[in-house]
Design a protein around this motif. Structure first.
Motif, PDB file in Angstrom:
ATOM      1  N   ARG A 150       0.821  -1.208   0.000  1.00 24.41           N
ATOM      2  CA  ARG A 150       0.000   0.000   0.000  1.00 24.41           C
ATOM      3  C   ARG A 150       0.857   1.262   0.000  1.00 24.41           C
ATOM      4  NH1 ARG A 150      -4.051  -0.399   4.897  1.00 24.41           N
ATOM      5  NH2 ARG A 150      -4.461   1.721   4.137  1.00 24.41           N
ATOM      6  N   TYR A 151       2.060   1.159   0.531  1.00 19.99           N
ATOM      7  CA  TYR A 151       2.946   2.319   0.590  1.00 19.99           C
ATOM      8  C   TYR A 151       3.877   2.409  -0.613  1.00 19.99           C
ATOM      9  CZ  TYR A 151       1.567   3.144   5.439  1.00 19.99           C
ATOM     10  OH  TYR A 151       0.848   3.418   6.571  1.00 19.99           O
ATOM     11  N   SER A 152       3.943   1.355  -1.405  1.00 17.85           N
ATOM     12  CA  SER A 152       4.861   1.332  -2.545  1.00 17.85           C
ATOM     13  C   SER A 152       4.572   2.415  -3.580  1.00 17.85           C
ATOM     14  CB  SER A 152       4.836  -0.046  -3.205  1.00 17.85           C
ATOM     15  OG  SER A 152       5.228  -1.041  -2.292  1.00 17.85           O
ATOM     16  N   PRO A 153       3.308   2.765  -3.863  1.00 13.30           N
ATOM     17  CA  PRO A 153       3.071   3.828  -4.848  1.00 13.30           C
ATOM     18  C   PRO A 153       3.748   5.147  -4.500  1.00 13.30           C
ATOM     19  CG  PRO A 153       1.048   2.611  -4.471  1.00 13.30           C
ATOM     20  CD  PRO A 153       2.046   2.105  -3.479  1.00 13.30           C
ATOM     21  N   GLU A 154       3.894   5.430  -3.215  1.00 16.80           N
ATOM     22  CA  GLU A 154       4.584   6.678  -2.837  1.00 16.80           C
ATOM     23  C   GLU A 154       6.022   6.664  -3.314  1.00 16.80           C
ATOM     24  OE1 GLU A 154       7.509   8.713  -0.814  1.00 16.80           O
ATOM     25  OE2 GLU A 154       6.959   6.840   0.191  1.00 16.80           O
ATOM     26  N   VAL A 155       6.687   5.510  -3.205  1.00 14.84           N
ATOM     27  CA  VAL A 155       8.077   5.412  -3.675  1.00 14.84           C
ATOM     28  C   VAL A 155       8.141   5.645  -5.181  1.00 14.84           C
ATOM     29  CG1 VAL A 155      10.101   3.922  -3.811  1.00 14.84           C
ATOM     30  CG2 VAL A 155       8.578   3.786  -1.824  1.00 14.84           C
ATOM     31  N   VAL A 156       7.236   5.018  -5.928  1.00  7.61           N
ATOM     32  CA  VAL A 156       7.236   5.142  -7.387  1.00  7.61           C
ATOM     33  C   VAL A 156       6.933   6.579  -7.815  1.00  7.61           C
ATOM     34  CG1 VAL A 156       6.141   4.352  -9.513  1.00  7.61           C
ATOM     35  CG2 VAL A 156       6.581   2.722  -7.659  1.00  7.61           C
ATOM     36  N   LEU A 157       5.906   7.169  -7.212  1.00  8.96           N
ATOM     37  CA  LEU A 157       5.505   8.517  -7.621  1.00  8.96           C
ATOM     38  C   LEU A 157       6.538   9.565  -7.228  1.00  8.96           C
ATOM     39  CD1 LEU A 157       1.677   8.433  -6.776  1.00  8.96           C
ATOM     40  CD2 LEU A 157       2.755   8.400  -9.038  1.00  8.96           C
ATOM     41  N   SER A 158       7.098   9.455  -6.036  1.00  9.11           N
ATOM     42  CA  SER A 158       8.102  10.443  -5.623  1.00  9.11           C
ATOM     43  C   SER A 158       9.352  10.351  -6.485  1.00  9.11           C
ATOM     44  CB  SER A 158       8.454  10.257  -4.144  1.00  9.11           C
ATOM     45  OG  SER A 158       8.943   8.947  -3.901  1.00  9.11           O
ATOM     46  N   THR A 159       9.760   9.128  -6.846  1.00 10.28           N
ATOM     47  CA  THR A 159      10.908   8.976  -7.742  1.00 10.28           C
ATOM     48  C   THR A 159      10.594   9.539  -9.121  1.00 10.28           C
ATOM     49  OG1 THR A 159      11.558   6.965  -6.570  1.00 10.28           O
ATOM     50  CG2 THR A 159      12.528   7.334  -8.738  1.00 10.28           C
ATOM     51  N   ALA A 160       9.379   9.292  -9.616  1.00  8.00           N
ATOM     52  CA  ALA A 160       8.983   9.822 -10.923  1.00  8.00           C
ATOM     53  C   ALA A 160       8.976  11.353 -10.914  1.00  8.00           C
ATOM     54  CB  ALA A 160       7.603   9.291 -11.298  1.00  8.00           C
ATOM     55  N   LEU A 161       8.547  11.944  -9.817  1.00  8.72           N
ATOM     56  CA  LEU A 161       8.536  13.408  -9.728  1.00  8.72           C
ATOM     57  C   LEU A 161       9.960  13.976  -9.708  1.00  8.72           C
ATOM     58  CD1 LEU A 161       5.646  13.904  -7.138  1.00  8.72           C
ATOM     59  CD2 LEU A 161       5.631  14.588  -9.551  1.00  8.72           C
ATOM     60  N   LEU A 162      10.869  13.287  -9.014  1.00  8.56           N
ATOM     61  CA  LEU A 162      12.261  13.753  -9.002  1.00  8.56           C
ATOM     62  C   LEU A 162      12.898  13.602 -10.382  1.00  8.56           C
ATOM     63  CD1 LEU A 162      13.580  12.430  -5.564  1.00  8.56           C
ATOM     64  CD2 LEU A 162      13.122  14.799  -6.214  1.00  8.56           C
ATOM     65  N   LEU A 163      12.567  12.518 -11.069  1.00 10.74           N
ATOM     66  CA  LEU A 163      13.056  12.354 -12.440  1.00 10.74           C
ATOM     67  C   LEU A 163      12.492  13.443 -13.346  1.00 10.74           C
ATOM     68  CD1 LEU A 163      12.850   8.477 -12.878  1.00 10.74           C
ATOM     69  CD2 LEU A 163      14.930   9.874 -12.911  1.00 10.74           C
ATOM     70  N   ALA A 164      11.221  13.773 -13.173  1.00 10.58           N
ATOM     71  CA  ALA A 164      10.617  14.861 -13.954  1.00 10.58           C
ATOM     72  C   ALA A 164      11.289  16.194 -13.638  1.00 10.58           C
ATOM     73  CB  ALA A 164       9.123  14.937 -13.662  1.00 10.58           C
ATOM     74  N   ALA A 165      11.651  16.402 -12.366  1.00  8.15           N
ATOM     75  CA  ALA A 165      12.339  17.639 -11.989  1.00  8.15           C
ATOM     76  C   ALA A 165      13.715  17.736 -12.634  1.00  8.15           C
ATOM     77  CB  ALA A 165      12.471  17.718 -10.473  1.00  8.15           C
ATOM     78  N   ALA A 166      14.294  16.582 -12.994  1.00  9.04           N
ATOM     79  CA  ALA A 166      15.593  16.587 -13.661  1.00  9.04           C
ATOM     80  C   ALA A 166      15.467  16.702 -15.173  1.00  9.04           C
ATOM     81  CB  ALA A 166      16.360  15.311 -13.309  1.00  9.04           C
ATOM     82  N   LEU A 167      14.391  16.161 -15.748  1.00  4.82           N
ATOM     83  CA  LEU A 167      14.285  16.063 -17.210  1.00  4.82           C
ATOM     84  C   LEU A 167      13.406  17.135 -17.845  1.00  4.82           C
ATOM     85  CD1 LEU A 167      13.897  12.174 -17.496  1.00  4.82           C
ATOM     86  CD2 LEU A 167      15.962  13.545 -17.867  1.00  4.82           C
ATOM     87  N   VAL A 168      12.367  17.565 -17.177  1.00  3.21           N
ATOM     88  CA  VAL A 168      11.419  18.502 -17.787  1.00  3.21           C
ATOM     89  C   VAL A 168      11.946  19.932 -17.860  1.00  3.21           C
ATOM     90  CG1 VAL A 168       9.120  19.517 -17.569  1.00  3.21           C
ATOM     91  CG2 VAL A 168       9.438  17.060 -17.209  1.00  3.21           C
ATOM     92  N   PRO A 169      12.476  20.522 -16.777  1.00  2.44           N
ATOM     93  CA  PRO A 169      12.909  21.927 -16.847  1.00  2.44           C
ATOM     94  C   PRO A 169      13.903  22.240 -17.965  1.00  2.44           C
ATOM     95  CG  PRO A 169      12.787  21.222 -14.576  1.00  2.44           C
ATOM     96  CD  PRO A 169      12.582  20.002 -15.407  1.00  2.44           C
ATOM     97  N   PRO A 170      14.887  21.363 -18.281  1.00  2.00           N
ATOM     98  CA  PRO A 170      15.792  21.696 -19.389  1.00  2.00           C
ATOM     99  C   PRO A 170      15.093  21.848 -20.735  1.00  2.00           C
ATOM    100  CG  PRO A 170      16.755  19.979 -18.017  1.00  2.00           C
ATOM    101  CD  PRO A 170      15.345  20.150 -17.571  1.00  2.00           C
ATOM    102  N   GLN A 171      13.887  21.314 -20.866  1.00  2.00           N
ATOM    103  CA  GLN A 171      13.169  21.420 -22.127  1.00  2.00           C
ATOM    104  C   GLN A 171      12.377  22.724 -22.241  1.00  2.00           C
ATOM    105  OE1 GLN A 171      13.976  18.950 -24.139  1.00  2.00           O
ATOM    106  NE2 GLN A 171      15.068  18.000 -22.407  1.00  2.00           N
ATOM    107  N   ILE A 172      12.327  23.493 -21.170  1.00  2.00           N
ATOM    108  CA  ILE A 172      11.582  24.752 -21.161  1.00  2.00           C
ATOM    109  C   ILE A 172      12.542  25.898 -21.442  1.00  2.00           C
ATOM    110  CG2 ILE A 172      10.095  26.264 -19.790  1.00  2.00           C
ATOM    111  CD1 ILE A 172       9.275  23.814 -18.163  1.00  2.00           C
ATOM    112  N   GLU A 173      12.250  26.691 -22.446  1.00  2.00           N
ATOM    113  CA  GLU A 173      13.168  27.752 -22.859  1.00  2.00           C
ATOM    114  C   GLU A 173      13.224  28.884 -21.848  1.00  2.00           C
ATOM    115  OE1 GLU A 173      12.259  29.089 -26.752  1.00  2.00           O
ATOM    116  OE2 GLU A 173      12.598  27.142 -27.717  1.00  2.00           O
ATOM    117  N   ASP A 174      12.091  29.288 -21.323  1.00  2.00           N
ATOM    118  CA  ASP A 174      12.067  30.398 -20.367  1.00  2.00           C
ATOM    119  C   ASP A 174      12.650  29.935 -19.031  1.00  2.00           C
ATOM    120  OD1 ASP A 174      10.216  31.864 -18.047  1.00  2.00           O
ATOM    121  OD2 ASP A 174      10.906  33.203 -19.654  1.00  2.00           O
ATOM    122  N   LEU A 175      13.734  30.600 -18.570  1.00  2.00           N
ATOM    123  CA  LEU A 175      14.437  30.171 -17.367  1.00  2.00           C
ATOM    124  C   LEU A 175      13.544  30.276 -16.141  1.00  2.00           C
ATOM    125  CD1 LEU A 175      16.964  29.216 -15.892  1.00  2.00           C
ATOM    126  CD2 LEU A 175      17.724  31.606 -15.789  1.00  2.00           C
TER     127      LEU A 175
END
Length: 451
Positions: A150-175
């Motif tokens: 029941r607690y495993s989804p938190e691990v998956v989602l939090s890791t996915a959010l950290l990965l998004a924080a690493a991958l998504v911002p570089p694709q945005i032109e406006d700093l």
């Protein structure tokens, strides 16, 4: 087959027993958290702004959640026994990489993607080690494994959010927009982590040894206080400057007010809360462990890091030979120093309220006095402002020693009786090691403890 062979050689995982204490390997593991706290402070001290403070607190919150999960695992299995230390070393290495990458986690997203990626991957490894270890030790309890799922989804989602924080911002032109997206993703991780703990409640978990749980958190708080002293000494460049009387006075003030903060928690409130944790059973014990230790301790540690930043700023000014000692304090040193101590005392009050159901008027008063002293401290020279803070903290300790003399004496007597009783049991147990020597007489080699 191979994995079973090395596990058999190292030994199995051993469950925590009632009354268990913190072992040496757990303290060894905490050394990486010392480094993590130090990195957070050092990275923030390089450029203290509102944004950098926000980033420091976000990183601290994510790091602390790793600590909370770690403590939950340690409440179930002895981390220094069997094959468990091998897994913990892997977790330590991942945590070390996580800490090394923290200064780059909030750098310009268009120029640095490696740092945030290392943060996300290291976080996944840390959480994965804890998850796999808990899954293994819960293999004989299917209900506990279902609870873990029941607690495993938190691990998956939090890791996915950290990965998004690493991958998504570089694709945005406006700093500015890229940095806003990154900060919101990190904030989402924190909300998800701590929200999941509140939503799940206390059902299903157990705290077998209240002594182990409270000692574990008491030690990490002492580590945070010690790290603040290191940050002041290193960051204030006391090692790189000639010894002067103002620098010595500043160092003494730093030690004295930090000792007063230690006393404010560990003299009465901490021991009384430990007894309350022992007295609680079942779900109330787990709820108290979650609220008072897992959540409120974060407030106290955040306060320690903030006042360490302020003290460093002020000590740097005091130790600078080019700055007059009569010059008023400049920069954010006073608000950070006083504000961090206020945050620490607010954390102690919340902790006391949750565990003991009481609130000390002296703590409320010292928070009010510290808040009122900030405008005056800004106008004072740095050494005078540091001395004022030290005087206020020592004054709180003196007032509570006098006002709480009876209750403090009764508590100290009870704690001392508990300690001496425990020591007497240890002495009685070890007396068996000397029985052969007493029977055979000297020179018969009977003093060696049995294997």
């Amino acid at each position: 087959m191979g994995s079973h062979r090395w596990r058999d050689r190292l030994g199995p995982a051993v469950a925590i027993a009632p009354g268990a204490r913190v072992d040496k390997f757990e303290v060894f593991f905490d050394l990486v958290f010392v480094f993590s706290f130090f990195i957070i402070t050092r990275a923030t001290a390089m450029n203290i702004t509102g944004a950098s403070l926000l980033h420091a607190l976000l990183v601290l919150a994510v790091l602390w959640w790793c600590w909370v999960v770690h403590s939950v695992v340690a409440a179930r299995v002895r981390l220094g026994e069997g094959f468990v230390p091998v897994l913990m070393v892997i977790g330590m290495a991942a945590l070390f990489c996580f800490a090394l990458s923290l200064p780059q986690a909030f750098a310009d997203p268009r120029q640095n993607a490696a740092g945030p990626m290392v943060v996300a991957v290291s976080y996944l490894v840390i959480r994965g080690v804890h998850l796999l270890l808990y899954w293994h030790v819960a293999q004989e309890k299917p209900g506990e494994r279902r609870l873990l799922l029941r607690y495993s989804p938190e691990v998956v989602l939090s890791t996915a959010l950290l990965l998004a924080a690493a991958l998504v911002p570089p694709q945005i032109e406006d700093l500015g927009r890229a940095m806003l997206v990154r900060d919101l993703l990190w904030l989402s991780v924190v909300v998800l982590q701590y929200g999941s703990g509140l939503v799940a409640g206390a059902w299903g978990w157990t705290i077998t040894s209240a002594e182990h749980w409270t000692e574990r958190y008491d030690l990490i708080l002492i580590i945070a206080l010690g790290e603040s002293i290191i940050s002041v000494g290193v960051g204030g460049n006391l090692l790189g400057q000639p010894v002067t009387w103002p620098a010595v006075a500043a160092a003494v003030c730093g030690i004295v007010f930090t000792a007063a903060l230690w006393w404010a928690h560990y003299d009465v409130v901490g021991p009384a809360a430990r007894i309350a944790q022992h007295a609680a059973l079942g779900r109330p014990r787990v709820a108290m462990a979650r609220d008072a230790y897992a959540y409120v301790y974060l407030v106290m540690i955040a306060g320690i890091i903030v006042f360490a930043l302020g003290a460093e700023e002020m000590v740097r000014q005091i130790a600078d030979p080019h700055v007059s000692l009569l010059e008023p304090t400049h920069g954010p040193g006073v608000p950070l120093l006083f504000g961090g101590v206020i945050c620490y005392f607010c954390g102690t009050m919340l902790f006391q309220l949750r565990t003991l159901r009481t609130l000390s008027w002296s703590r409320v008063g010292v928070v009010a006095v510290l808040g009122a002293a900030i405008p005056a401290g800004v106008l004072l020279p740095a050494l005078a402002a540091l001395g004022l803070l030290t005087l206020i903290c020592v004054g709180l300790v003196a007032v509570e020693v006098v006002v709480m003399a009876d209750s403090r004496g009764a508590l100290r007597t009870a704690v001392f009786q508990e300690k001496t009783t425990h020591e007497a049991h240890e002495v009685a147990f070890r007396a068996a090691w000397h029985e052969p020597e007493e029977k055979d007489g000297p020179g018969h080699g009977g003093g060696t403890p049995p294997a």
